[in-house]
Each structure stands twice: as structure tokens, then as C-alpha cells.
Scaffold this motif. Structure first.
Motif, short mmCIF file in Angstrom:
data_model
loop_
_atom_site.label_atom_id
_atom_site.label_comp_id
_atom_site.label_asym_id
_atom_site.label_seq_id
_atom_site.Cartn_x
_atom_site.Cartn_y
_atom_site.Cartn_z
N ASN A 112 32.40 40.11 33.39
CA ASN A 112 32.23 40.28 34.83
C ASN A 112 33.05 39.29 35.65
N PHE A 113 33.19 38.04 35.15
CA PHE A 113 33.95 37.05 35.91
C PHE A 113 35.43 37.42 36.00
N ILE A 114 35.96 38.03 34.93
CA ILE A 114 37.37 38.48 34.97
C ILE A 114 37.53 39.65 35.93
N TRP A 115 36.62 40.62 35.84
CA TRP A 115 36.78 41.85 36.62
C TRP A 115 36.46 41.66 38.10
N ILE A 116 35.55 40.73 38.43
CA ILE A 116 35.28 40.53 39.85
C ILE A 116 36.49 39.88 40.53
N ARG A 117 37.25 39.09 39.78
CA ARG A 117 38.48 38.53 40.35
C ARG A 117 39.50 39.65 40.61
N ILE A 118 39.64 40.57 39.64
CA ILE A 118 40.55 41.70 39.82
C ILE A 118 40.09 42.57 40.98
N TYR A 119 38.78 42.83 41.03
CA TYR A 119 38.21 43.66 42.10
C TYR A 119 38.45 43.03 43.47
N SER A 120 38.18 41.73 43.60
CA SER A 120 38.32 41.05 44.88
C SER A 120 39.77 40.99 45.33
N THR A 121 40.69 40.82 44.37
CA THR A 121 42.11 40.78 44.71
C THR A 121 42.60 42.13 45.22
N ALA A 122 42.13 43.20 44.56
CA ALA A 122 42.61 44.55 44.91
C ALA A 122 41.98 45.07 46.19
N PHE A 123 40.71 44.76 46.44
CA PHE A 123 39.98 45.40 47.54
C PHE A 123 39.47 44.42 48.59
N SER A 124 39.97 43.19 48.57
CA SER A 124 39.56 42.25 49.61
C SER A 124 40.14 42.69 50.94
#
Length: 511
Positions: A112-124
Motif C-alpha cells: 500500500n505504501f508503494i501504490w499510494i505514492r503512485i496514486y497520489s502522483t498520478a491523481f493529485s
């Protein structure tokens, strides 16, 4: 002599150096699938749709046997903390591929820590200045604090779901403008290109074994696309039970970049076919090499005459809701159309009026007819056996008769042979109602069958042929005449039979 603790530290250092060495030497990184120098032999892992991951070594000890020292630990034996650190540098596509290597890698690559970084970068949210809004900062902090409260893989699923939603919204925007002539989206071709869509067939044996084949060739027509599969390694026909036709699109789409060829792809089932239906009743033509069979909707299967094995498969897909059917379904269920709201019929007692028909006839990239017929109508007294009769070309009015261009038939190709099957074209029908909405659309191979008994009406100097098509919406009946003097076909009659049940459903009436 090194102490026990020193030996352990040295082994760990050598293990990390083995991972770093290919990068330092300028060669392909072993951790991303490259072969170690002097290593031969490769194998693959099965992953999601359209992904193939091949490597030549799986452990550091195997790497060592290819010419390096032999006391390295295996990559799979490395501590999870180190693997998570390595995985944190990967992008979304690489993470999904890595997760298909093994069960352990799957769980680590779903962190989850890896994917929330990817998620936040893409959809911030996009910011116009460097200062972070207090509300946004608080929201991001809360998101990271809640990572441990979520089940494993939660943010990976959220990221994929958000990407799919984004793809749907982008395609819906592209498909919004509609042509007044065909009632179909104007930019269907652009949507197909941007989506990275490919079509595949899944051949399933009676034992359950599956073969997935991506299309080899396709041709875009005015209102349909013809997709072809052929090759040398078809499974035995006797062992096959069903054929599934699917659209495959990249899970992650960037309209400004071409999609990755080996990235994860989403399967959308379009239609299922039973191969036991390849019987004499479904054969529509042949030449000296192949026989062709038609399975509704729109599938054509060619079998070699010599050994009755598959030569090629051809799918004819109408543009109506094609992008949605090819992208928005699942691997098990086709896309369902949104609920239909009946159009109010101002004068249901009169019948049908103001309809428009667009007809294309082609065969393997060769076009024989492109015609539009406007202001079609039918009165209520034209109802016969549950169908409303709509006359498009009147048999008794020779001013309405239409010539076809060229010698009508189907051009087929494989990597070894090609041929031409006479009188087996593909017909595309697009019927619009009085509101210019698509009422009936299909693309299907048809057979021009010779007629032994002439119809009542004008006498023509030539052979007469019938073309018939039927599905749950209606029927098409056409009569054609071959004129020897000019060596061309004329359509002398074209009649549509629309299902009363479909009309009642469409308009909310009771015919």
C-alpha cells in the motif's frame, strides 16, 4: 580469518553487488529480466492478458554459475525490506509484471505504501503555485496515515479503478460528436487508435485448455471493421469446443503516447461462439482451397478442404457501440447497453415513417456498394407474421435498381495462400429511426444463392440470386440479377422486415 558476522556481511554485500554489476557495466539489468553474461536458456512466467515476462536467471546462485562466484544468496531469499525498496523505484506497469513472478512478489508488489505514492502522483490536484493548501495537505496526510488501516492491495485496486474510469471518460468525450448521415460517432477511428485496442480470439478445447491469438490484420470500412486471424499453429479443430471474441485495451492509457505492447491489458468479451455449429447449414461458400462458415453475430471461419482444419477466422464488427463493447465489458460478461428510454411515437396508428438506411457491401478490402436510402416508411397494414415490412428497392420499379461494382465476393488471405470466394460479400446495415437514432445495426457475411423459380414481375436477361439475413431485430431479403452483357450485378429488390417486438420496445407502443 573473517568472523561469522563478517562472513554474513560480506555475503550480503556480494549479493547486492551482483544486482548492481550489470547496471555499472552498461549491460541490461539482470533484475529487470536481462540475461547474465555467458548465460543461456530462458523461460517465461504467465501473467495477466498480453503480458510475457522472460528472464534467463532466477537466483543469484544461478547467476554465479554463469561465470561469477557461487556463494551468493537467491533473489527470492533477500529480505522483504530490500525488495520493497527496489520495488519502490518501479512504475505501475513494472509493478504489475513483477507481481506475476511469484506469490511472494505479488504480495510485495501490492504494498500500500508503494501504490499510494503512485496514486497520489498520478491523481493529485494540479497546483498553479508552490504553496500547498492546508486542506490538501491535511487530506494527503490523512491518506498516508490510513494506509495501514486498508487491506493489502487496496491502493493498487484504487489506482487501477481510477485509471479505467479515466479511460472511459476520455473515450466517451471522443465519441460524443455523431454523424447526421449514419447516426454513428464521427471519431470512432480516432477512439480505436487512442485506446490502443486490439482484438483477440480465445480458442477453448473440450479439456479446458485455452489458446489466445491477437489479430493479424484488419481493415476499416465506412461503418465497420473487419478483423482477421491466421497462422500456422492452429489447434486441432476436433479438440476445440468454443471461440470467444474479445477486445483488449491497455489498463493504463496515455493519449499522447503509444501503448506499451507488453503492458497489462483489460479483456472485454464481445461474443461467444460454439464451434460445433460449423455444419453444412452454416456453410456459405467455398473455392478450391477452403470452405467458409458463418456464425452469428458476424463471425466467419475458413476451413482447409484438405484436412478440415482452421485456415483463418474473420470477425465483422459494426461501429455501433463498438468501442464500448470492446473496452467496457469483462472477460466473462459482454458490455450491457444502458437502459433504453422509449421514444414517443406521435402517430403510432399511421406506422413507421422518416427512417433512413445506410448499406455497405464489401469483401476483404474491396467495396461493391455504398448507398443511403432516406424517407423510408411502412404502414400498419404491412405487418406480416410479427414483422413490419419496409420496401427499400421496389422490384417492379426499375428506376430504383442499383448496380454493384465489380465481381462480388470475398477476398481471403493467410501467410501461405490467398483466394477469392464468389458471391459471398459482407453486408453492413445501419438503420436510423425518425429521430436519427440507430435502430438496427449489423455487419455480417452473406451468401448470394441462385434462384430456380423466377419471381412474379419483370423478366431479366440473367441469373437471379437471393440474399437473406435474420437476427432477433429483423430480416433482410434482397434479389440480385447478373447481367451477362455488362458483366455486373443489379439489386432489383431490397426489403427489410422489422420485428414488431423490437418496435414496441423501442417506442413503448403496442402494434
Amino acid at each position: 580469518m573473517a568472523t561469522g558476522r563478517g562472513r554474513v556481511l560480506r555475503q550480503r554485500w556480494l549479493g547486492l553487488q551482483a544486482l548492481r554489476w550489470p547496471l555499472h557495466s552498461g549491460r541490461e539489468a539482470w533484475v529487470s529480466g536481462g540475461a547474465a553474461p555467458g548465460c543461456s536458456g530462458a523461460f517465461g512466467f504467465r501473467k495477466g492478458p498480453g503480458i510475457r515476462f522472460t528472464t534467463s536467471c532466477t537466483t543469484v546462485s544461478q547467476y554465479a554459475r554463469c561465470g561469477q562466484q557461487s556463494n551468493f544468496v537467491s533473489l527470492d531469499g533477500m529480505p522483504s525490506e530490500i525488495l520493497l525498496k527496489i520495488f519502490s523505484y518501479l512504475d505501475a506497469v513494472s509493478l504489475l509484471c513483477t507481481g506475476c513472478v511469484s506469490r511472494r512478489f505479488y504480495h510485495l508488489a501490492s504494498d500500500n505504501f508503494i501504490w499510494i505514492r503512485i496514486y497520489s502522483t498520478a491523481f493529485s490536484p494540479k497546483r498553479s503555485n508552490w504553496k500547498i493548501n492546508t486542506v490538501e495537505e491535511t487530506a494527503v496526510s490523512v491518506s498516508f496515515l490510513s494506509v495501514e488501516d486498508k487491506e493489502a492491495g487496496y491502493w493498487k485496486k484504487e489506482y487501477i479503478a481510477k485509471q479505467i474510469t479515466s479511460v472511459k471518460a476520455t473515450l466517451a468525450q471522443i465519441l460524443k460528436p455523431v454523424s447526421p448521415y449514419t447516426g454513428l460517432p464521427v471519431k470512432t477511428r480516432e477512439a480505436l487508435r487512442i485506446s490502443g485496442l486490439v482484438w483477440a480470439i480465445i480458442l477453448r478445447e473440450k479439456s479446458g485448455k485455452e489458446y489466445i491469438m491477437q489479430h493479424v490484420d484488419l481493415s476499416l470500412n465506412d461503418t465497420s471493421v473487419t478483423v482477421v486471424w491466421y497462422g500456422k499453429t492452429w489447434p486441432r479443430l476436433a479438440a476445440l469446443s468454443t471461440l470467444d471474441l474479445c477486445g483488449m485495451t491497455p489498463v493504463f492509457m496515455d493519449r499522447y503516447k503509444p501503448p506499451a505492447k507488453n503492458g497489462p491489458r483489460w479483456h472485454s468479451l464481445i461474443a461467444k461462439y460454439n464451434l460445433s455449429h460449423l455444419t453444412e447449414s452454416t456453410m456459405i461458400g467455398c473455392d478450391r482451397l477452403v470452405r467458409i462458415f458463418c456464425l452469428n453475430p458476424g463471425l466467419l471461419v475458413g476451413l482447409w478442404k484438405k484436412d478440415e482444419e482452421v485456415a483463418f477466422v474473420m470477425a465483422n464488427l459494426h461501429f455501433h457501440h463498438l468501442v464500448e463493447r470492446s473496452t467496457l465489458g469483462s472477460d466473462a460478461l459482454p458490455y450491457e447497453l444502458p437502459p433504453h428510454s422509449p421514444f414517443l411515437d406521435d402517430n403510432p396508428e399511421y406506422g413507421l415513417s422518416g427512417y433512413q438506411l445506410h448499406v455497405d457491401m464489401h469483401g476483404g478490402g474491396v467495396f461493391y456498394l455504398c448507398g443511403t436510402f432516406r424517407n423510408l416508411f411502412s404502414k400498419k397494414e404491412y405487418i406480416e407474421d410479427g414483422y413490419v415490412k419496409v420496401i427499400v428497392i421496389n422490384f417492379n420499379n426499375n428506376r430504383e435498381h442499383l448496380p454493384l461494382i465489380g465481381k462480388v465476393g470475398l477476398v481471403w488471405r493467410t501467410n501461405a495462400f490467398d483466394g477469392f470466394i464468389e458471391r459471398c460479400p459482407v453486408v453492413d446495415v445501419t438503420l436510423l429511426d425518425e429521430n436519427r437514432k440507430p435502430f438496427w445495426c449489423f455487419s455480417s457475411p452473406v451468401c448470394m444463392r441462385p434462384v430456380t423459380c423466377p419471381s412474379d414481375g419483370p423478366t431479366f436477361l440473367g441469373h437471379t440470386y437471393h440474399v437473406d439475413y435474420k437476427d432477433e431485430v429483423g430480416k433482410v431479403h434482397a434479389e440480385l440479377v447478373w447481367i451477362e452483357e455488362t458483366e455486373e450485378y443489379f439489386i432489383v429488390s431490397l426489403v427489410l422486415y422489422l420485428s414488431v417486438a423490437k418496435i414496441n420496445y423501442w417506442f413503448g407502443t403496442k402494434y
